[in-house]
Design an enzyme around this catalytic site. Structure first.
Site, mmCIF file in Angstrom:
data_model
loop_
_atom_site.group_PDB
_atom_site.id
_atom_site.type_symbol
_atom_site.label_atom_id
_atom_site.label_comp_id
_atom_site.label_asym_id
_atom_site.label_seq_id
_atom_site.Cartn_x
_atom_site.Cartn_y
_atom_site.Cartn_z
ATOM 1 N N HIS A 9 -3.147 -0.104 -9.566
ATOM 2 C CA HIS A 9 -1.863 -0.811 -9.532
ATOM 3 C C HIS A 9 -2.068 -2.302 -9.814
ATOM 4 C CE1 HIS A 9 0.641 2.443 -8.274
ATOM 5 N NE2 HIS A 9 0.146 2.555 -7.052
ATOM 6 N N HIS B 238 -6.761 3.977 -6.404
ATOM 7 C CA HIS B 238 -5.305 4.020 -6.573
ATOM 8 C C HIS B 238 -4.715 2.613 -6.515
ATOM 9 C CE1 HIS B 238 -1.271 6.002 -5.930
ATOM 10 N NE2 HIS B 238 -1.019 4.806 -5.412
ATOM 11 N N GLU B 239 -5.073 1.875 -5.462
ATOM 12 C CA GLU B 239 -4.509 0.533 -5.285
ATOM 13 C C GLU B 239 -5.069 -0.453 -6.316
ATOM 14 O OE1 GLU B 239 -2.031 0.088 -3.407
ATOM 15 O OE2 GLU B 239 -2.124 1.996 -2.347
#
Length: 226
Positions: free
Chosen positions: A26, A22-23
């Site tokens: 980003h 997820h990170e």
């Protein structure tokens, strides 16, 4: 509640992978749209140590789990993004915010497709693998849906800022420094206050449960598991 070592083991791996991807998503999309802040800090990486916050990702959820808390709460290190570097600005902001939840949906799809491979796993390891896949499926969907809530500092709030006209976007963006307090108020304090007066003010949890259930059923259907 005293979680077994087995119970903890089948949650740790799916959670770490979900949060790390997820990170990293980003960070990668921010770099592709012109901001290398996260890249310079080594956040465009699948190394969990780059993204895990010792307190928010491990200590806080662990304490809540071991204490038998009715809810779990945690967070990872936020990916630093200088939005002024994004080109184009609004599209970049939306795509950076969408990258994390979209990656979690992709991971949930991968876990659901992997269910079909379970007959190939030796019986002594099949139960452990199956539990990891089930937890990866549900956790990634929950993480994606939760982050799409339009509440600062979640991804949904940044998508809203990118879509809102400037007159609405600017005051909404200014709420972000108070985002953690807003989240705690909505998710924890408001339901607790409501329970004192016999009111169900746990509206966000109800919305999350309905949305995640519907999305799970859709993905199971698409992957031939329904």
């Amino acid at each position: 509640m005293n979680p077994s070592l087995y119970g903890i083991s089948v949650w740790v791996l799916p959670a770490i992978i979900a949060i790390t991807f997820h990170e990293a998503a980003h960070a990668y999309v921010a770099w592709r749209y012109g901001d290398d802040t996260a890249l310079q800090l080594g956040r465009v990486s699948f190394n969990p140590l780059k993204h895990i916050d010792p307190v928010g990702t491990i200590l806080l959820p662990g304490m809540l789990l071991l204490s038998g808390s009715p809810f779990l709460f945690g967070y990872a290190k936020p990916v630093p993004v200088n939005f002024r570097n994004l080109q184009p600005l609004r599209a970049g902001m939306i795509m950076v915010a969408l990258a994390g939840p979209a990656t979690n949906i992709a991971l949930a799809l991968a876990a659901a497709l992997a269910f079909h491979l379970l007959p190939m796993i030796p019986p002594e390891g099949a139960r452990w693998v199956a539990s990891n896949l089930v937890n990866a499926f549900s956790f990634n969907i929950l993480l994606a849906v939760f982050n799409m809530l339009p509440i600062p500092p979640l991804d949904g709030s940044r998508i809203a800022v990118g879509l809102f006209p400037g007159l609405l976007a600017r005051p909404f963006a200014r709420l972000e420094p108070y985002g953690m307090l807003i989240l705690i108020g909505i998710l924890i304090l408001l339901p607790l206050a409501g329970s004192q007066f016999g009111l169900n003010l746990n509206l966000v949890s109800g919305l999350l449960r309905a949305t995640t259930d519907s999305l799970q059923q859709l993905l199971l259907l698409l992957t031939g598991n329904a």
